[in-house]
Design an enzyme around this catalytic site. Sequence first.
Site, short mmCIF file in Angstrom:
data_model
loop_
_atom_site.label_atom_id
_atom_site.label_comp_id
_atom_site.label_asym_id
_atom_site.label_seq_id
_atom_site.Cartn_x
_atom_site.Cartn_y
_atom_site.Cartn_z
N ASN A 64 0.73 -1.06 -0.08
CA ASN A 64 -0.03 -0.06 0.00
C ASN A 64 0.90 1.13 -0.03
OD1 ASN A 64 -1.79 1.78 0.42
ND2 ASN A 64 -2.17 1.45 2.60
N TRP A 65 1.01 1.82 -1.22
CA TRP A 65 2.01 3.04 -1.37
C TRP A 65 1.16 4.37 -0.71
CZ3 TRP A 65 3.92 1.78 -6.85
CH2 TRP A 65 4.63 0.65 -6.91
N LYS A 66 -0.04 4.30 -0.18
CA LYS A 66 -0.57 5.38 0.28
C LYS A 66 -0.31 6.59 -0.61
CE LYS A 66 0.39 3.39 4.75
NZ LYS A 66 0.16 3.63 5.99
N HIS A 150 -9.22 1.25 4.97
CA HIS A 150 -8.16 1.06 5.75
C HIS A 150 -8.27 2.11 7.00
CE1 HIS A 150 -4.00 2.48 6.56
NE2 HIS A 150 -3.69 1.46 5.88
N GLU A 152 -6.49 4.58 8.04
CA GLU A 152 -6.46 6.06 7.80
C GLU A 152 -7.86 6.51 7.11
OE1 GLU A 152 -2.65 5.37 5.45
OE2 GLU A 152 -1.76 4.90 7.56
N GLU A 224 -5.28 -5.28 10.55
CA GLU A 224 -4.27 -4.22 10.80
C GLU A 224 -4.60 -3.55 12.23
OE1 GLU A 224 -2.51 -3.02 6.97
OE2 GLU A 224 -3.96 -1.72 6.94
N GLY A 230 2.45 2.10 10.75
CA GLY A 230 3.22 3.04 10.67
C GLY A 230 3.81 3.53 12.03
N SER A 270 3.32 -2.46 10.20
CA SER A 270 4.86 -2.52 10.48
C SER A 270 5.41 -3.79 10.11
CB SER A 270 5.18 -2.11 11.81
OG SER A 270 4.77 -0.74 12.26
N GLY A 291 2.70 -1.15 4.21
CA GLY A 291 3.14 0.18 3.94
C GLY A 291 4.30 0.75 3.77
N GLY A 292 4.89 1.12 4.89
CA GLY A 292 6.39 1.71 4.56
C GLY A 292 7.29 0.83 3.83
#
Length: 309
Positions: A64-66, A150, A152, A224, A230, A270, A291-292
């Site tokens: 997920n590149w956001k 998600h 976010e 999640e 994150g 993470s 993500g990251g």
Amino acid sequence: MVIGICNFDIVCNLRIVIWDFNAVSGKANRFYLNQLELTLTNPWVCLYLIGEKMSDRKPLIAGNWKMNLNLDESVDLVKTLIGSMVDLEGVEVLVAPPYTSLATVKNAIGSARILLAAQNMHWETSGAYTGEISGQMLVETGCTHVILGHSERRTHFGETDEMIDLKAKTALLVGLIPVICIGETLEEREKEQTFEVIKRQLDGSLGSFRDDRVSSFSIVLAYEPVWAIGTGRTATPEQAQEVHHFIREWIKGNFGAETANSLRVLYGGSVKPGNIKDLMSKQDIDGALVGGASLKADSFISLIRLGES
Ligand code: PEP
């Protein structure tokens, strides 16, 4: 059923995982013996086993590149992934770039085995919804999947379970596979409300469409925990497994054992090359939503390789 030479490892509580290698197809099936008491004296055993075959769920590693990576960076990353994946059969890979990169990334993927997802969509098919994107538009750009709910989006944009339910149904109708995210906050975990929250999110985002559109291939779930996204703080494999097991039991109760056994439940929060193996050694963890660590080629490629079954 005859099992040839079996290697075993003890994951926890004397759970023994047995790999059955089929010399003809070259594939391996997994069997589990639970609560078996053995005095283990030799690391290699030959067994004749009559047992339940577990599912053939193929691991899925999703990035997920956001709101990150510009067009050139996205294309570079995809090309590097493609170059390093030629020999990988036992894992599916999915990337979820921002809307504006979808078509370009699809073009870079070409015929390579990388799946494309959007990070959100609207539940209506068209209309006066300024700034929104429909599921059909995503299909036209080459998306096969869409991430929904998600944390976010829930936290910053007020998305509710009801909205996610509407979006999921529309996604399925237009031919997109929804990757539906659920997970508790730190406060909820500390108040020991995790299972209550997960049940509420499942009831709310999936509960109303108990029909044949929910099949093993048409939906992916992602657990999640919000406190792990994150933050660098990961759920332990045991913490993740108990929630994944709860989710699978919920699916079983609502959609039957066959769907529960074949539906993939990803873990997200993470995930890094240093922890993915332990997480994915758990019976109900079928991959990762990352993500990251999916933004850099070296860590994403490591995750894909480590996630391969
Ligand atoms: C995510 O965005 O879904 C996620 C899990 O992020 P990270 O891996 O950075 O925690």
